[in-house]
Design a protein around this motif. Structure first.
Motif, PDB file in Angstrom:
ATOM      1  N   SER A 120     -52.326 -17.675 -48.569  1.00 38.20           N
ATOM      2  CA  SER A 120     -51.923 -17.710 -49.978  1.00 38.20           C
ATOM      3  C   SER A 120     -51.255 -19.020 -50.362  1.00 38.20           C
ATOM      4  O   SER A 120     -50.969 -19.254 -51.542  1.00 38.20           O
ATOM      5  N   GLY A 121     -50.976 -19.867 -49.369  1.00 40.22           N
ATOM      6  CA  GLY A 121     -50.346 -21.151 -49.644  1.00 40.22           C
ATOM      7  C   GLY A 121     -48.835 -21.102 -49.718  1.00 40.22           C
ATOM      8  O   GLY A 121     -48.193 -22.103 -50.062  1.00 40.22           O
ATOM      9  N   ARG A 122     -48.242 -19.965 -49.382  1.00 40.18           N
ATOM     10  CA  ARG A 122     -46.784 -19.851 -49.454  1.00 40.18           C
ATOM     11  C   ARG A 122     -46.102 -20.523 -48.255  1.00 40.18           C
ATOM     12  O   ARG A 122     -44.932 -20.887 -48.334  1.00 40.18           O
ATOM     13  N   VAL A 123     -46.824 -20.633 -47.132  1.00 40.04           N
ATOM     14  CA  VAL A 123     -46.323 -21.405 -45.995  1.00 40.04           C
ATOM     15  C   VAL A 123     -47.429 -22.344 -45.526  1.00 40.04           C
ATOM     16  O   VAL A 123     -48.621 -22.101 -45.789  1.00 40.04           O
ATOM     17  N   LEU A 124     -47.027 -23.394 -44.816  1.00 34.60           N
ATOM     18  CA  LEU A 124     -47.980 -24.402 -44.329  1.00 34.60           C
ATOM     19  C   LEU A 124     -47.898 -24.487 -42.806  1.00 34.60           C
ATOM     20  O   LEU A 124     -46.854 -24.861 -42.260  1.00 34.60           O
ATOM     21  N   PRO A 125     -48.972 -24.142 -42.082  1.00 33.98           N
ATOM     22  CA  PRO A 125     -48.974 -24.322 -40.627  1.00 33.98           C
ATOM     23  C   PRO A 125     -49.094 -25.804 -40.289  1.00 33.98           C
ATOM     24  O   PRO A 125     -50.022 -26.478 -40.755  1.00 33.98           O
ATOM     25  N   VAL A 126     -48.163 -26.313 -39.489  1.00 32.69           N
ATOM     26  CA  VAL A 126     -48.208 -27.727 -39.119  1.00 32.69           C
ATOM     27  C   VAL A 126     -48.568 -27.934 -37.654  1.00 32.69           C
ATOM     28  O   VAL A 126     -48.990 -29.031 -37.267  1.00 32.69           O
ATOM     29  N   LEU A 150     -46.219 -23.154 -35.775  1.00 36.16           N
ATOM     30  CA  LEU A 150     -45.014 -23.580 -36.468  1.00 36.16           C
ATOM     31  C   LEU A 150     -45.380 -23.767 -37.930  1.00 36.16           C
ATOM     32  O   LEU A 150     -46.328 -24.490 -38.256  1.00 36.16           O
ATOM     33  N   ILE A 151     -44.644 -23.086 -38.809  1.00 37.01           N
ATOM     34  CA  ILE A 151     -44.939 -23.137 -40.233  1.00 37.01           C
ATOM     35  C   ILE A 151     -43.733 -23.690 -40.996  1.00 37.01           C
ATOM     36  O   ILE A 151     -42.594 -23.561 -40.562  1.00 37.01           O
ATOM     37  N   VAL A 152     -44.015 -24.328 -42.143  1.00 34.51           N
ATOM     38  CA  VAL A 152     -42.971 -24.873 -43.009  1.00 34.51           C
ATOM     39  C   VAL A 152     -43.232 -24.419 -44.432  1.00 34.51           C
ATOM     40  O   VAL A 152     -44.288 -23.858 -44.747  1.00 34.51           O
ATOM     41  N   ASN A 153     -42.272 -24.675 -45.294  1.00 37.72           N
ATOM     42  CA  ASN A 153     -42.435 -24.427 -46.724  1.00 37.72           C
ATOM     43  C   ASN A 153     -43.195 -25.605 -47.323  1.00 37.72           C
ATOM     44  O   ASN A 153     -42.726 -26.747 -47.237  1.00 37.72           O
ATOM     45  N   PRO A 154     -44.374 -25.373 -47.896  1.00 37.79           N
ATOM     46  CA  PRO A 154     -45.155 -26.495 -48.440  1.00 37.79           C
ATOM     47  C   PRO A 154     -44.446 -27.247 -49.564  1.00 37.79           C
ATOM     48  O   PRO A 154     -44.815 -28.387 -49.876  1.00 37.79           O
ATOM     49  N   GLN A 155     -43.434 -26.625 -50.173  1.00 35.37           N
ATOM     50  CA  GLN A 155     -42.661 -27.291 -51.226  1.00 35.37           C
ATOM     51  C   GLN A 155     -41.493 -28.101 -50.649  1.00 35.37           C
ATOM     52  O   GLN A 155     -40.802 -28.805 -51.400  1.00 35.37           O
ATOM     53  N   GLY A 156     -41.289 -27.991 -49.353  1.00 34.46           N
ATOM     54  CA  GLY A 156     -40.176 -28.688 -48.724  1.00 34.46           C
ATOM     55  C   GLY A 156     -40.517 -30.115 -48.334  1.00 34.46           C
ATOM     56  O   GLY A 156     -41.630 -30.600 -48.574  1.00 34.46           O
ATOM     57  N   ILE A 174     -39.536 -19.388 -47.045  1.00 34.91           N
ATOM     58  CA  ILE A 174     -40.086 -19.586 -48.389  1.00 34.91           C
ATOM     59  C   ILE A 174     -38.966 -19.840 -49.399  1.00 34.91           C
ATOM     60  O   ILE A 174     -39.128 -20.621 -50.341  1.00 34.91           O
ATOM     61  N   GLY A 175     -37.827 -19.206 -49.157  1.00 36.89           N
ATOM     62  CA  GLY A 175     -36.682 -19.388 -50.050  1.00 36.89           C
ATOM     63  C   GLY A 175     -35.922 -20.680 -49.824  1.00 36.89           C
ATOM     64  O   GLY A 175     -34.965 -20.965 -50.545  1.00 36.89           O
ATOM     65  N   GLY A 176     -36.319 -21.465 -48.810  1.00 43.69           N
ATOM     66  CA  GLY A 176     -35.670 -22.741 -48.570  1.00 43.69           C
ATOM     67  C   GLY A 176     -34.414 -22.675 -47.731  1.00 43.69           C
ATOM     68  O   GLY A 176     -33.656 -23.651 -47.656  1.00 43.69           O
ATOM     69  N   HIS A 177     -34.165 -21.549 -47.064  1.00 42.45           N
ATOM     70  CA  HIS A 177     -32.947 -21.397 -46.271  1.00 42.45           C
ATOM     71  C   HIS A 177     -33.080 -21.981 -44.867  1.00 42.45           C
ATOM     72  O   HIS A 177     -32.064 -22.239 -44.209  1.00 42.45           O
ATOM     73  N   THR A 178     -34.313 -22.129 -44.376  1.00 44.76           N
ATOM     74  CA  THR A 178     -34.573 -22.767 -43.091  1.00 44.76           C
ATOM     75  C   THR A 178     -35.661 -23.815 -43.287  1.00 44.76           C
ATOM     76  O   THR A 178     -36.383 -23.808 -44.293  1.00 44.76           O
ATOM     77  N   ASP A 179     -35.796 -24.711 -42.309  1.00 47.81           N
ATOM     78  CA  ASP A 179     -36.760 -25.809 -42.446  1.00 47.81           C
ATOM     79  C   ASP A 179     -38.128 -25.486 -41.867  1.00 47.81           C
ATOM     80  O   ASP A 179     -39.142 -26.043 -42.302  1.00 47.81           O
ATOM     81  N   ALA A 180     -38.168 -24.616 -40.869  1.00 43.83           N
ATOM     82  CA  ALA A 180     -39.439 -24.253 -40.228  1.00 43.83           C
ATOM     83  C   ALA A 180     -39.268 -22.908 -39.547  1.00 43.83           C
ATOM     84  O   ALA A 180     -38.141 -22.452 -39.312  1.00 43.83           O
TER      85      ALA A 180
END
Length: 329
Positions: free
Chosen positions: A221-227, A134-140, A201-207
């Protein structure tokens, strides 16, 4: 059952290779293969199943001193690929790279399947499993699975998690997790990983729930964060992503596999010989490197155990589909 248990031990290797690779004419058809062997991949070229199909073809070609080609028959929820294999004779010259969607899910999900995954195909082996995370946007706003769960409970129906396809292994696991934990959030289906990750990455979904190999470049690359890693074993490169206990009915666990199968009626001696070639081949550096590059885990169940396992998977998915309430597509 997480990653299935691996069958690549030295003892198993010796017991299988001794009688199989040194077959006598009484045990195997001495005139096989008679012609080019075909490995059918029901996906476009370039994906992980295609890469594994080409590795299977490579190992068979070298071991059998035979011509082995890969044929991609993509689309249609893998049904065209399955039917293409079933149009070939059961003489040991056509292999099929079959996912759990092909073998276990389609019968429950699709209105017009036109084949029976349990009866029409016989497994050579369950080749590998597909680790999911499960991945999220690290900026979110969410940095962990706990963060997501807290938000779901505080704001029912507001959190969204995307999946790569309707009714796939990830979708069914996520739906089951939602039901088991009494959570209320939106499951957003996409057609494949790339558009889903782009929207994350564009912020349209949460995970997003994804096959590790499909989004690991974005994680690096740091564009997504595995949680969370959706199995009991961690992904070494991302130790902070929490694992899930496969024995816990409330854990978010995905079990997804790729099998090598052949049309039912293929001589057992041929199945056994192909299995022995693959079991030996997975030990070789190029095969191991391909698995590592794609973040796949080898399984290599022997034919009889693979058959038992896949029959159980069909029933497991039938229960999940029924509880999901999804209408047949």
């Amino acid at each position: 059952m997480q990653r299935i248990r691996r069958q690549i031990t030295g003892l198993a290797l010796l017991s299988c290779l001794a009688p199989v690779l040194g077959m006598s004419t009484a045990h195997a058809q001495t005139d096989w293969p008679k012609r080019t062997i075909k490995v059918v991949v029901p996906y476009p070229a370039g994906g992980s199943a295609d890469a594994m199909g080409r590795m299977v073809a490579n190992k068979l070609g070298k071991a059998l001193k035979a011509s082995v080609v890969v044929e991609n028959v993509p689309g249609g929820a893998t049904v065209p690929g399955a039917l293409a294999v079933l149009r070939e004779p059961a003489d040991g010259h056509t292999l099929f790279m079959a996912s759990d969607g092909t073998l276990n899910i389609n019968r429950w999900l699709l209105k017009d399947v036109r084949y029976d995954g349990d009866k029409d195909f016989t497994p050579v082996t369950v080749l590998n499993s597909y680790p999911h995370w499960l991945i999220v946007n690290p900026q979110g706003p969410y940095k962990s699975l706990d963060d997501l769960v807290k938000a779901m409970r505080a704001n029912p129906g507001k959190v969204s998690i995307s999946v790569n396809t309707i009714g796939g292994a990830a979708h069914l696991a996520l739906d089951n997790w939602r039901r088991q934990n009494g959570l209320n959030f939106e499951i957003v289906p996409y057609r494949g990983s790339p558009p889903a990750v782009t929207d994350l990455i564009g912020g349209h979904t949460d995970a997003h729930m994804d096959v590790v190999g499909s989004s690991i470049a974005h994680a690096r690359s740091g564009r997504v964060l595995p949680v969370a890693v959706l199995q009991g074993t961690p992904v070494k490169e991302f130790p902070k992503a929490v694992t899930q206990d496969p024995k816990d009915s409330k854990a978010l666990v995905v079990q997804s596999n790729l099998s090598v199968v052949m049309r039912t009626g293929t001589p057992q001696a041929v199945l056994d010989k192909i299995y022995a070639v693959l079991q030996a081949g997975v030990k070789e550096e190029d095969f191991a490197n391909t698995l590592s590059l794609l973040s796949l885990d080898p399984v290599l169940l022997e034919p009889a155990k693979a058959k038992t396992f896949l029959l159980q998977e069909t029933q497991r998915y039938g229960v999940l589909l029924e509880k999901s309430g999804l209408e047949k597509q």
